[in-house]
Design a protein around this motif. Sequence first.
Motif, PDB file in Angstrom:
ATOM      1  N   SER A 186       0.825  -1.215   0.000  1.00  0.00           N
ATOM      2  CA  SER A 186       0.000   0.000   0.000  1.00  0.00           C
ATOM      3  C   SER A 186       0.859   1.265   0.000  1.00  0.00           C
ATOM      4  N   LYS A 187       2.081   1.175   0.522  1.00  0.00           N
ATOM      5  CA  LYS A 187       2.949   2.360   0.615  1.00  0.00           C
ATOM      6  C   LYS A 187       3.443   2.812  -0.755  1.00  0.00           C
ATOM      7  N   GLY A 188       3.487   1.921  -1.690  1.00  0.00           N
ATOM      8  CA  GLY A 188       4.014   2.282  -3.010  1.00  0.00           C
ATOM      9  C   GLY A 188       2.956   2.590  -4.051  1.00  0.00           C
ATOM     10  N   LEU A 189       1.673   2.629  -3.647  1.00  0.00           N
ATOM     11  CA  LEU A 189       0.603   2.819  -4.633  1.00  0.00           C
ATOM     12  C   LEU A 189       0.619   4.211  -5.251  1.00  0.00           C
ATOM     13  N   LYS A 190       0.945   5.233  -4.454  1.00  0.00           N
ATOM     14  CA  LYS A 190       0.966   6.599  -4.997  1.00  0.00           C
ATOM     15  C   LYS A 190       2.064   6.740  -6.051  1.00  0.00           C
ATOM     16  N   LYS A 191       3.242   6.199  -5.745  1.00  0.00           N
ATOM     17  CA  LYS A 191       4.346   6.241  -6.695  1.00  0.00           C
ATOM     18  C   LYS A 191       3.993   5.443  -7.951  1.00  0.00           C
ATOM     19  N   GLU A 192       3.328   4.314  -7.751  1.00  0.00           N
ATOM     20  CA  GLU A 192       2.921   3.474  -8.879  1.00  0.00           C
ATOM     21  C   GLU A 192       1.967   4.222  -9.801  1.00  0.00           C
ATOM     22  N   MET A 193       1.027   4.970  -9.208  1.00  0.00           N
ATOM     23  CA  MET A 193       0.079   5.749 -10.010  1.00  0.00           C
ATOM     24  C   MET A 193       0.795   6.855 -10.787  1.00  0.00           C
ATOM     25  N   ASP A 194       1.731   7.522 -10.122  1.00  0.00           N
ATOM     26  CA  ASP A 194       2.457   8.619 -10.781  1.00  0.00           C
ATOM     27  C   ASP A 194       3.293   8.127 -11.958  1.00  0.00           C
ATOM     28  N   GLU A 195       3.831   6.918 -11.853  1.00  0.00           N
ATOM     29  CA  GLU A 195       4.730   6.402 -12.886  1.00  0.00           C
ATOM     30  C   GLU A 195       4.026   5.498 -13.899  1.00  0.00           C
ATOM     31  N   TYR A 196       2.707   5.365 -13.781  1.00  0.00           N
ATOM     32  CA  TYR A 196       1.966   4.491 -14.699  1.00  0.00           C
ATOM     33  C   TYR A 196       2.089   5.030 -16.118  1.00  0.00           C
ATOM     34  N   ALA A 197       2.406   4.142 -17.062  1.00  0.00           N
ATOM     35  CA  ALA A 197       2.746   4.556 -18.426  1.00  0.00           C
ATOM     36  C   ALA A 197       1.619   5.310 -19.126  1.00  0.00           C
ATOM     37  N   LEU A 198       0.381   4.985 -18.819  1.00  0.00           N
ATOM     38  CA  LEU A 198      -0.755   5.608 -19.515  1.00  0.00           C
ATOM     39  C   LEU A 198      -1.314   6.821 -18.781  1.00  0.00           C
ATOM     40  N   GLY A 199      -0.748   7.158 -17.625  1.00  0.00           N
ATOM     41  CA  GLY A 199      -1.219   8.316 -16.872  1.00  0.00           C
ATOM     42  C   GLY A 199      -2.111   7.943 -15.690  1.00  0.00           C
ATOM     43  N   LYS A 200      -2.329   8.921 -14.818  1.00  0.00           N
ATOM     44  CA  LYS A 200      -3.084   8.674 -13.581  1.00  0.00           C
ATOM     45  C   LYS A 200      -4.539   8.311 -13.856  1.00  0.00           C
ATOM     46  N   VAL A 201      -5.162   9.042 -14.787  1.00  0.00           N
ATOM     47  CA  VAL A 201      -6.582   8.775 -15.082  1.00  0.00           C
ATOM     48  C   VAL A 201      -6.747   7.359 -15.635  1.00  0.00           C
ATOM     49  N   SER A 202      -5.864   6.969 -16.544  1.00  0.00           N
ATOM     50  CA  SER A 202      -5.930   5.617 -17.105  1.00  0.00           C
ATOM     51  C   SER A 202      -5.662   4.561 -16.040  1.00  0.00           C
ATOM     52  N   TYR A 203      -4.804   4.877 -15.092  1.00  0.00           N
ATOM     53  CA  TYR A 203      -4.516   3.956 -13.992  1.00  0.00           C
ATOM     54  C   TYR A 203      -5.795   3.642 -13.211  1.00  0.00           C
ATOM     55  N   VAL A 204      -6.513   4.715 -12.850  1.00  0.00           N
ATOM     56  CA  VAL A 204      -7.760   4.551 -12.086  1.00  0.00           C
ATOM     57  C   VAL A 204      -8.814   3.856 -12.929  1.00  0.00           C
ATOM     58  N   MET A 205      -8.946   4.256 -14.203  1.00  0.00           N
ATOM     59  CA  MET A 205      -9.981   3.683 -15.062  1.00  0.00           C
ATOM     60  C   MET A 205      -9.703   2.210 -15.364  1.00  0.00           C
ATOM     61  N   THR A 206      -8.423   1.850 -15.490  1.00  0.00           N
ATOM     62  CA  THR A 206      -8.077   0.443 -15.725  1.00  0.00           C
ATOM     63  C   THR A 206      -8.544  -0.418 -14.565  1.00  0.00           C
ATOM     64  N   LEU A 207      -8.261   0.023 -13.342  1.00  0.00           N
ATOM     65  CA  LEU A 207      -8.666  -0.734 -12.157  1.00  0.00           C
ATOM     66  C   LEU A 207     -10.184  -0.741 -12.006  1.00  0.00           C
ATOM     67  N   LEU A 208     -10.823   0.417 -12.284  1.00  0.00           N
ATOM     68  CA  LEU A 208     -12.281   0.524 -12.135  1.00  0.00           C
ATOM     69  C   LEU A 208     -13.003  -0.405 -13.096  1.00  0.00           C
ATOM     70  N   TRP A 209     -12.621  -0.392 -14.369  1.00  0.00           N
ATOM     71  CA  TRP A 209     -13.308  -1.229 -15.351  1.00  0.00           C
ATOM     72  C   TRP A 209     -12.953  -2.701 -15.197  1.00  0.00           C
ATOM     73  N   THR A 210     -11.774  -2.977 -14.654  1.00  0.00           N
ATOM     74  CA  THR A 210     -11.456  -4.365 -14.309  1.00  0.00           C
ATOM     75  C   THR A 210     -12.421  -4.876 -13.254  1.00  0.00           C
ATOM     76  N   ALA A 211     -12.670  -4.038 -12.246  1.00  0.00           N
ATOM     77  CA  ALA A 211     -13.585  -4.413 -11.163  1.00  0.00           C
ATOM     78  C   ALA A 211     -15.003  -4.616 -11.689  1.00  0.00           C
ATOM     79  N   ILE A 212     -15.460  -3.712 -12.557  1.00  0.00           N
ATOM     80  CA  ILE A 212     -16.815  -3.827 -13.114  1.00  0.00           C
ATOM     81  C   ILE A 212     -16.924  -5.082 -13.981  1.00  0.00           C
ATOM     82  N   GLY A 213     -15.884  -5.335 -14.773  1.00  0.00           N
ATOM     83  CA  GLY A 213     -15.891  -6.526 -15.629  1.00  0.00           C
ATOM     84  C   GLY A 213     -16.020  -7.810 -14.826  1.00  0.00           C
ATOM     85  N   TRP A 214     -15.299  -7.903 -13.714  1.00  0.00           N
ATOM     86  CA  TRP A 214     -15.373  -9.115 -12.896  1.00  0.00           C
ATOM     87  C   TRP A 214     -16.735  -9.260 -12.221  1.00  0.00           C
ATOM     88  N   GLN A 215     -17.412  -8.140 -11.924  1.00  0.00           N
ATOM     89  CA  GLN A 215     -18.747  -8.244 -11.336  1.00  0.00           C
ATOM     90  C   GLN A 215     -19.776  -8.710 -12.366  1.00  0.00           C
TER      91      GLN A 215
END
Length: 392
Positions: free
Chosen positions: A266-295
């Motif tokens: 959990s301590k490295g999540l902020k750094k992971e978001m900042d360095e995500y290749a597609l950007g912060k918004v894509s980082y959040v949207m990737t996780l969000l739509w992954t969650a919706i897809g599994w539901q």
Amino acid sequence: MAEAQLQLAEITELEPNSKENSVDQPSGIDRIRNATSRGYKWWIRTVLYSVFLICGQSMATILGRLYFEKGGTSKWLAALAQIGGFPVLVPLYCFLVWRNPVIGSESDSPPFLKAFAKVYLPLGLLVASSGFLFSVGLQYLPVSVVTLITASQLAFNAFFSYFLNSQKFTAAIINSLVLLTISSVLLVVNNHTEKPAGVSKAEYAAGFICTVGGAAVYGLLLASQQLALRKVLKKQTLKVVFDIIIYESLVASIVIVVGLFASGESKGLKKEMDEYALGKVSYVMTLLWTAIGWQVFAIGTVGLILEVSSLYSISVSTVGLPIVPVLAVFIFHDKMDGIKGMSMVLAIWGFISYIYQHYLDHRKSKIENRIAGEIADEDCLPAEVHPADNIA
């Protein structure tokens, strides 16, 4: 007539025990007519749940690999994305209960605490275990390899269903299981040279073992869900589908969140978001739509268990697996060599073999219903009036 009645008695003995779960069961010719009228509705529900399962699985698997491909590193967060999307179902669940208050107060359902201890808690632990193991596989293996290994979950589910749900094995089902097992074994032989960049041999082996373990746990999960629906909850309604998904996901999410903080990821999540290749918004949207897809996938899975069986549900999941490797060729540039193609063909062949057995069972059921209908019609005919009876 006596012979026909004996046949009907044998058919009745072979019918599922789920009939005992209903409060008011119609009998005789009314029950037969009701079964006939529900035929097309059953097919509509089954097709709809199948579409949910295949679309949700394909979308979520691709997005799950995209998270790691573009810089994500947290196995626990990836597992949480598979499970933690259940709050999106709560409004639909509340609307369902509001539209039909009767289903919100089912008198013959077990008390919530009993259902939680016997069903939701153990199922939630299985969901958490399966989610974490699959996230390890997605981190270290190409997505095409993960999805094809996942085909082995059908064999695991059949094994557990045999002991938990008295699953019967026919030649077609055994053929299906053998083909799917060979399909997975081919990948072991073939993919030792196909490792994602930066993944060591040890990590690749760990990913392979975890994916197989995840398939085994998932097979046990579906068999256990079927057992819970028939033996503990004793209600096969849409509300029960949502109950299982929401409460088991809640338990699993708590377990995953504890693991996320306990592991220190959990301590490295902020750094992971900042360095995500597609950007912060894509980082959040990737996780969000992954969650919706599994539901969406979860609704289809539990719905098919309710309508048919856990083995059928996991078979539909298996037929959807080849979609992901094909998409992975274009999205992640995964290789599609001869062995992997052979593995895909065997997976599809194995599924078709199982579907053929289901077709035979459905045809047999129609014949049995016709015999039962003819017997019921004969029983309803008025007795013949003898001419002597008219002499008064």
